[in-house]
Design a protein around this motif. Structure first.
Motif, short mmCIF file in Angstrom:
data_model
loop_
_atom_site.label_atom_id
_atom_site.label_comp_id
_atom_site.label_asym_id
_atom_site.label_seq_id
_atom_site.Cartn_x
_atom_site.Cartn_y
_atom_site.Cartn_z
N GLY A 10 10.01 60.85 -46.66
CA GLY A 10 11.47 60.48 -46.36
C GLY A 10 11.65 58.83 -46.29
O GLY A 10 12.79 58.29 -46.19
N ALA A 11 10.56 58.11 -46.52
CA ALA A 11 10.77 56.54 -46.29
C ALA A 11 11.52 56.21 -47.48
O ALA A 11 11.46 56.54 -48.76
CB ALA A 11 9.36 56.09 -46.38
N ARG A 12 12.33 54.98 -47.23
CA ARG A 12 12.99 54.12 -48.04
C ARG A 12 11.90 53.39 -48.88
O ARG A 12 11.11 52.89 -48.48
CB ARG A 12 13.80 53.36 -47.48
CG ARG A 12 14.53 51.96 -48.15
CD ARG A 12 15.98 52.27 -48.58
NE ARG A 12 16.63 51.25 -49.54
CZ ARG A 12 17.33 50.42 -49.06
NH1 ARG A 12 17.82 50.31 -47.84
NH2 ARG A 12 17.84 49.63 -50.14
N ARG A 13 12.16 53.44 -50.26
CA ARG A 13 11.12 52.62 -50.92
C ARG A 13 12.04 51.28 -51.64
O ARG A 13 13.16 51.38 -52.00
CB ARG A 13 10.77 53.47 -52.45
CG ARG A 13 10.08 54.81 -51.94
CD ARG A 13 9.81 55.68 -53.01
NE ARG A 13 9.11 56.87 -52.55
CZ ARG A 13 8.79 57.87 -53.23
NH1 ARG A 13 9.39 57.82 -54.56
NH2 ARG A 13 8.60 59.06 -53.04
N PHE A 14 11.15 50.27 -51.55
CA PHE A 14 11.78 48.94 -52.06
C PHE A 14 11.02 48.75 -53.20
O PHE A 14 9.99 48.76 -53.39
CB PHE A 14 11.60 47.81 -51.02
CG PHE A 14 12.42 48.21 -49.59
CD1 PHE A 14 13.61 47.74 -49.46
CD2 PHE A 14 11.75 49.26 -48.68
CE1 PHE A 14 14.35 47.95 -48.37
CE2 PHE A 14 12.57 49.40 -47.38
CZ PHE A 14 13.82 48.68 -47.25
N VAL A 15 11.62 48.00 -54.18
CA VAL A 15 11.20 47.64 -55.46
C VAL A 15 10.65 46.09 -55.11
O VAL A 15 9.66 45.75 -55.54
CB VAL A 15 12.12 47.47 -56.55
CG1 VAL A 15 11.35 47.28 -57.86
CG2 VAL A 15 12.37 49.21 -56.96
N TRP A 49 9.70 42.36 -53.54
CA TRP A 49 9.12 42.00 -52.30
C TRP A 49 10.01 41.07 -51.44
O TRP A 49 9.91 41.10 -50.10
CB TRP A 49 7.80 40.73 -53.14
CG TRP A 49 7.26 40.09 -51.84
CD1 TRP A 49 7.25 38.81 -51.52
CD2 TRP A 49 6.32 40.65 -50.95
NE1 TRP A 49 6.35 38.57 -50.51
CE2 TRP A 49 5.73 39.75 -49.91
CE3 TRP A 49 5.85 42.00 -50.45
CZ2 TRP A 49 4.98 39.89 -48.90
CZ3 TRP A 49 4.94 42.42 -49.69
CH2 TRP A 49 4.37 41.44 -48.79
N ARG A 50 10.99 40.11 -51.96
CA ARG A 50 11.82 39.45 -51.24
C ARG A 50 12.81 40.64 -50.35
O ARG A 50 13.20 40.20 -49.26
CB ARG A 50 12.80 38.54 -52.10
CG ARG A 50 11.93 37.36 -52.52
CD ARG A 50 12.81 36.34 -52.96
NE ARG A 50 11.79 35.25 -53.53
CZ ARG A 50 12.27 34.38 -54.41
NH1 ARG A 50 13.26 34.74 -55.05
NH2 ARG A 50 11.55 33.52 -54.86
N GLU A 51 13.28 41.61 -51.12
CA GLU A 51 14.12 42.54 -50.46
C GLU A 51 13.53 43.36 -49.29
O GLU A 51 13.85 43.19 -48.02
CB GLU A 51 14.63 43.53 -51.24
CG GLU A 51 15.41 44.67 -50.87
CD GLU A 51 15.74 45.64 -51.77
OE1 GLU A 51 16.54 46.71 -51.53
OE2 GLU A 51 14.97 46.09 -52.83
N VAL A 52 12.35 43.71 -49.41
CA VAL A 52 11.50 44.37 -48.25
C VAL A 52 11.15 43.27 -47.16
O VAL A 52 11.40 43.77 -46.00
CB VAL A 52 10.36 45.24 -48.89
CG1 VAL A 52 9.12 44.17 -49.18
CG2 VAL A 52 9.68 46.07 -47.92
N LEU A 53 10.85 42.21 -47.38
CA LEU A 53 10.63 41.08 -46.51
C LEU A 53 11.91 40.68 -45.74
O LEU A 53 11.78 40.75 -44.25
CB LEU A 53 10.24 39.91 -46.87
CG LEU A 53 8.48 39.96 -47.51
CD1 LEU A 53 8.19 38.37 -47.83
CD2 LEU A 53 7.56 40.21 -46.14
N THR A 54 12.98 40.74 -46.22
CA THR A 54 14.44 40.54 -45.69
C THR A 54 14.57 41.64 -44.86
O THR A 54 15.04 41.42 -43.47
CB THR A 54 15.16 40.24 -46.78
OG1 THR A 54 14.88 39.16 -47.53
CG2 THR A 54 16.86 40.11 -45.89
N VAL A 55 14.44 42.67 -45.15
CA VAL A 55 14.67 44.04 -44.26
C VAL A 55 13.62 44.13 -43.09
O VAL A 55 13.93 44.51 -41.80
CB VAL A 55 14.68 45.37 -45.14
CG1 VAL A 55 14.87 46.55 -44.17
CG2 VAL A 55 15.92 45.15 -45.96
#
Length: 126
Positions: free
Chosen positions: A88-93, A95-101
């Protein structure tokens, strides 16, 4: 042969035969590196089998019990949902987006997720 100026201004002569012999293997190695996709490189570095499918980045609470599920980045992070399963984990594509979150999540770290077929494995991203 080539000329080389040293600090004292004197010219010295040296042979380049050793350099020339090394150039070809170095170029071939660079071409080989360029032909490797980033995901394949990651798999090699992490020891992930070739058949595993890269799912993307995720955010995992420190301790490994929960993964970030649903989140609206426009909302405060207190309203985001965490799930106990990587499914159920949110998947990020990106690197910048996932770091910001991830920066908005206390005691959480970015992970890489790979589907091995029967289970999903996660690896710390840094």
């Amino acid at each position: 042969m080539t000329k080389s100026l040293h600090d004292d201004g004197a010219a010295s002569v040296r042979e380049e035969t050793v350099v020339r012999k090394e150039e070809l293997p170095r170029e071939e190695a660079q071409e080989e590196e360029l032909s490797i996709r980033p995901v394949d490189w990651l798999k090699m570095k992490l020891g992930v089998p070739a058949h595993a499918i890269y799912l993307g980045f995720g955010i995992q609470k420190s301790g490994g019990d929960f993964f970030l599920g649903e989140c609206d980045v426009a909302q405060k992070s207190e309203g985001w949902l965490w799930c106990a399963s990587v499914d159920g984990a949110r998947r990020f594509v990106g690197w910048r987006e996932v770091l910001t979150v991830a920066e908005r999540c206390a005691e959480a770290e970015v992970v890489l997720m790979f589907d091995y077929g029967e289970e999903v494995w996660v690896f710390p991203a840094y």
